[in-house]
Motif scaffolding. Structure first.
Motif, PDB file in Angstrom:
ATOM      1  N   ASP A  16       1.014  -1.100   0.209  1.00 28.40           N
ATOM      2  CA  ASP A  16      -0.194   0.146   0.094  1.00 28.40           C
ATOM      3  C   ASP A  16       0.988   1.465   0.045  1.00 28.40           C
ATOM      4  OD1 ASP A  16      -2.242  -1.631   0.002  1.00 28.40           O
ATOM      5  OD2 ASP A  16      -1.934  -1.654   1.745  1.00 28.40           O
ATOM      6  N   ALA A  17       2.401   1.346   0.586  1.00 31.23           N
ATOM      7  CA  ALA A  17       3.558   2.486   1.077  1.00 31.23           C
ATOM      8  C   ALA A  17       3.476   2.903  -0.771  1.00 31.23           C
ATOM      9  CB  ALA A  17       4.223   1.773   1.652  1.00 31.23           C
ATOM     10  N   LEU A  18       3.756   1.499  -1.523  1.00 36.29           N
ATOM     11  CA  LEU A  18       4.108   1.458  -2.583  1.00 36.29           C
ATOM     12  C   LEU A  18       3.263   2.277  -3.488  1.00 36.29           C
ATOM     13  CD1 LEU A  18       6.868   1.230  -4.163  1.00 36.29           C
ATOM     14  CD2 LEU A  18       5.980  -0.950  -4.867  1.00 36.29           C
TER      15      LEU A  18
ATOM     16  N   LEU B 174      -0.461  15.186  -2.481  1.00 34.15           N
ATOM     17  CA  LEU B 174      -1.051  14.426  -1.458  1.00 34.15           C
ATOM     18  C   LEU B 174      -0.613  13.519   0.014  1.00 34.15           C
ATOM     19  CD1 LEU B 174      -3.237  11.296  -1.784  1.00 34.15           C
ATOM     20  CD2 LEU B 174      -1.195  10.199  -2.885  1.00 34.15           C
ATOM     21  N   ASP B 175      -1.452  13.639   1.406  1.00 38.79           N
ATOM     22  CA  ASP B 175      -0.511  13.494   2.085  1.00 38.79           C
ATOM     23  C   ASP B 175      -0.364  11.702   2.749  1.00 38.79           C
ATOM     24  OD1 ASP B 175      -0.327  13.303   4.914  1.00 38.79           O
ATOM     25  OD2 ASP B 175      -1.502  13.770   5.490  1.00 38.79           O
ATOM     26  N   ALA B 176       0.486  11.359   2.028  1.00 46.11           N
ATOM     27  CA  ALA B 176       0.348   9.959   1.716  1.00 46.11           C
ATOM     28  C   ALA B 176       0.886   9.307   2.659  1.00 46.11           C
ATOM     29  CB  ALA B 176       2.007   9.844   0.458  1.00 46.11           C
ATOM     30  N   ASP B 177       1.590   9.971   3.830  1.00 44.34           N
ATOM     31  CA  ASP B 177       1.808  10.177   5.552  1.00 44.34           C
ATOM     32  C   ASP B 177       0.540   9.285   5.877  1.00 44.34           C
ATOM     33  OD1 ASP B 177       4.968   9.292   5.072  1.00 44.34           O
ATOM     34  OD2 ASP B 177       5.386  12.093   5.343  1.00 44.34           O
ATOM     35  N   GLY B 178      -0.022  10.115   5.596  1.00 41.16           N
ATOM     36  CA  GLY B 178      -1.444  10.361   6.653  1.00 41.16           C
ATOM     37  C   GLY B 178      -2.209   9.486   5.784  1.00 41.16           C
ATOM     38  N   ALA B 179      -2.081   9.456   5.039  1.00 41.23           N
ATOM     39  CA  ALA B 179      -3.003   7.850   4.076  1.00 41.23           C
ATOM     40  C   ALA B 179      -2.280   6.641   4.784  1.00 41.23           C
ATOM     41  CB  ALA B 179      -2.910   7.928   2.518  1.00 41.23           C
ATOM     42  N   LEU B 180      -1.556   6.605   4.645  1.00 39.92           N
ATOM     43  CA  LEU B 180      -0.846   5.467   5.438  1.00 39.92           C
ATOM     44  C   LEU B 180      -1.141   5.401   7.311  1.00 39.92           C
ATOM     45  CD1 LEU B 180       2.844   4.915   3.517  1.00 39.92           C
ATOM     46  CD2 LEU B 180       0.914   3.133   3.335  1.00 39.92           C
ATOM     47  N   ALA B 181      -1.314   6.363   7.737  1.00 36.92           N
ATOM     48  CA  ALA B 181      -1.721   6.478   8.778  1.00 36.92           C
ATOM     49  C   ALA B 181      -2.672   5.960   9.400  1.00 36.92           C
ATOM     50  CB  ALA B 181      -1.025   7.241   9.552  1.00 36.92           C
TER      51      ALA B 181
ATOM     52  N   PHE C 232     -10.578  -3.051  10.161  1.00 38.58           N
ATOM     53  CA  PHE C 232     -11.428  -2.934   8.892  1.00 38.58           C
ATOM     54  C   PHE C 232     -10.212  -3.194   7.585  1.00 38.58           C
ATOM     55  CE2 PHE C 232     -13.131   0.368  11.956  1.00 38.58           C
ATOM     56  CZ  PHE C 232     -14.303  -0.321  12.430  1.00 38.58           C
ATOM     57  N   GLY C 233     -10.180  -4.146   7.157  1.00 36.37           N
ATOM     58  CA  GLY C 233      -9.398  -4.709   6.076  1.00 36.37           C
ATOM     59  C   GLY C 233     -10.236  -4.685   4.942  1.00 36.37           C
ATOM     60  N   ALA C 234     -11.400  -4.254   4.978  1.00 42.66           N
ATOM     61  CA  ALA C 234     -11.713  -3.901   3.156  1.00 42.66           C
ATOM     62  C   ALA C 234     -11.349  -2.515   3.380  1.00 42.66           C
ATOM     63  CB  ALA C 234     -13.545  -3.529   3.958  1.00 42.66           C
ATOM     64  N   LEU C 235     -11.222  -1.512   3.996  1.00 40.40           N
ATOM     65  CA  LEU C 235     -10.875   0.302   3.383  1.00 40.40           C
ATOM     66  C   LEU C 235      -9.269  -0.087   2.584  1.00 40.40           C
ATOM     67  CD1 LEU C 235     -11.660   2.211   4.716  1.00 40.40           C
ATOM     68  CD2 LEU C 235     -10.096   2.914   6.581  1.00 40.40           C
ATOM     69  N   MET C 236      -9.753   0.923   1.143  1.00 42.32           N
ATOM     70  CA  MET C 236      -8.594   0.426  -0.005  1.00 42.32           C
ATOM     71  C   MET C 236      -7.719   1.146   0.358  1.00 42.32           C
ATOM     72  SD  MET C 236      -9.203  -3.032  -0.831  1.00 42.32           S
ATOM     73  CE  MET C 236      -8.259  -2.935  -2.687  1.00 42.32           C
ATOM     74  N   SER C 237      -6.416   1.067  -0.080  1.00 41.29           N
ATOM     75  CA  SER C 237      -5.850   2.268   0.050  1.00 41.29           C
ATOM     76  C   SER C 237      -5.981   3.312  -1.088  1.00 41.29           C
ATOM     77  CB  SER C 237      -4.612   2.093   0.005  1.00 41.29           C
ATOM     78  OG  SER C 237      -4.100   0.940  -1.232  1.00 41.29           O
ATOM     79  N   GLU C 238      -6.749   2.605  -1.634  1.00 32.79           N
ATOM     80  CA  GLU C 238      -7.271   3.283  -3.365  1.00 32.79           C
ATOM     81  C   GLU C 238      -7.822   4.546  -3.003  1.00 32.79           C
ATOM     82  OE1 GLU C 238      -7.270   0.181  -3.638  1.00 32.79           O
ATOM     83  OE2 GLU C 238      -5.361   0.512  -4.839  1.00 32.79           O
ATOM     84  N   GLN C 239      -9.065   4.578  -1.815  1.00 31.06           N
ATOM     85  CA  GLN C 239     -10.056   4.956  -1.168  1.00 31.06           C
ATOM     86  C   GLN C 239      -9.436   6.180  -0.412  1.00 31.06           C
ATOM     87  OE1 GLN C 239     -11.749   2.413   1.289  1.00 31.06           O
ATOM     88  NE2 GLN C 239     -14.197   1.758  -0.589  1.00 31.06           N
ATOM     89  N   LEU C 240      -8.617   6.120   0.233  1.00 30.88           N
ATOM     90  CA  LEU C 240      -7.657   6.968   1.175  1.00 30.88           C
ATOM     91  C   LEU C 240      -6.898   7.790   0.246  1.00 30.88           C
ATOM     92  CD1 LEU C 240      -6.719   4.721   4.064  1.00 30.88           C
ATOM     93  CD2 LEU C 240      -7.996   6.505   4.313  1.00 30.88           C
ATOM     94  N   GLY C 241      -6.205   7.182  -0.345  1.00 25.59           N
ATOM     95  CA  GLY C 241      -5.285   8.636  -1.395  1.00 25.59           C
ATOM     96  C   GLY C 241      -5.846   9.289  -2.398  1.00 25.59           C
ATOM     97  N   SER C 242      -7.350   8.885  -2.478  1.00 28.70           N
ATOM     98  CA  SER C 242      -8.225   9.369  -3.740  1.00 28.70           C
ATOM     99  C   SER C 242      -8.354  11.363  -3.330  1.00 28.70           C
ATOM    100  CB  SER C 242      -8.953   8.639  -3.714  1.00 28.70           C
ATOM    101  OG  SER C 242     -10.615   9.062  -2.493  1.00 28.70           O
TER     102      SER C 242
END
Length: 124
Positions: A13-15, A42-49, A59-69
């Motif tokens: 997800d970080a990548l 894009l606040d990648a650090d915040g999205a990763l946190a 909440f494993g269903a939460l996707m990094s695409e949703q956080l990074g959008s």
């Protein structure tokens, strides 16, 4: 969350998030002379946190695409006459910093994959 997701952890997800941020910053640089263009980031650090907190909370269903959008607009320190908010020094510094973090994320992911491959081969 699948077994592969738990084995790779946040590295994959970080990548993805680092690559998305590189694309956003590259877009800013490409539009540096476009009148009225608003620089984004894009606040990648915040999205990763947030992703890590969501995973630890179950909440494993939460996707990094949703956080990074959700992109944020960057304010210009010195506004230009044509309304463009891209400042090359800021963009270049952000690009360089994110490229280092991308490389580190790639290294972590490669290391995890090598460990998994070694375990599958029986330690050979």
């Amino acid at each position: 969350m699948t077994m592969l997701d738990s084995a790779l952890g946040l590295s994959a997800d970080a990548l993805k998030l680092r690559a998305q941020r590189l694309d956003v910053i590259a877009g800013n640089i490409a539009n540096a002379s476009t009148p009225g263009y608003k620089a984004r980031d894009l606040d990648a650090d915040g999205a990763l946190a947030r992703l890590q907190a969501a995973r630890s909370g179950g909440f494993g269903a939460l996707m990094s695409e949703q956080l990074g959008s959700d992109l944020q607009y960057r304010s210009a320190l010195v506004p230009s006459m044509d309304g463009n908010t891209v400042e090359m020094a800021t963009e270049q510094a952000a690009f360089a910093e994110n490229a280092v973090k991308y490389r580190a994320s790639l290294g972590f992911l490669t290391s995890r994959i090598q460990t998994i491959m070694m375990a599958l081969k029986g330690g050979e």
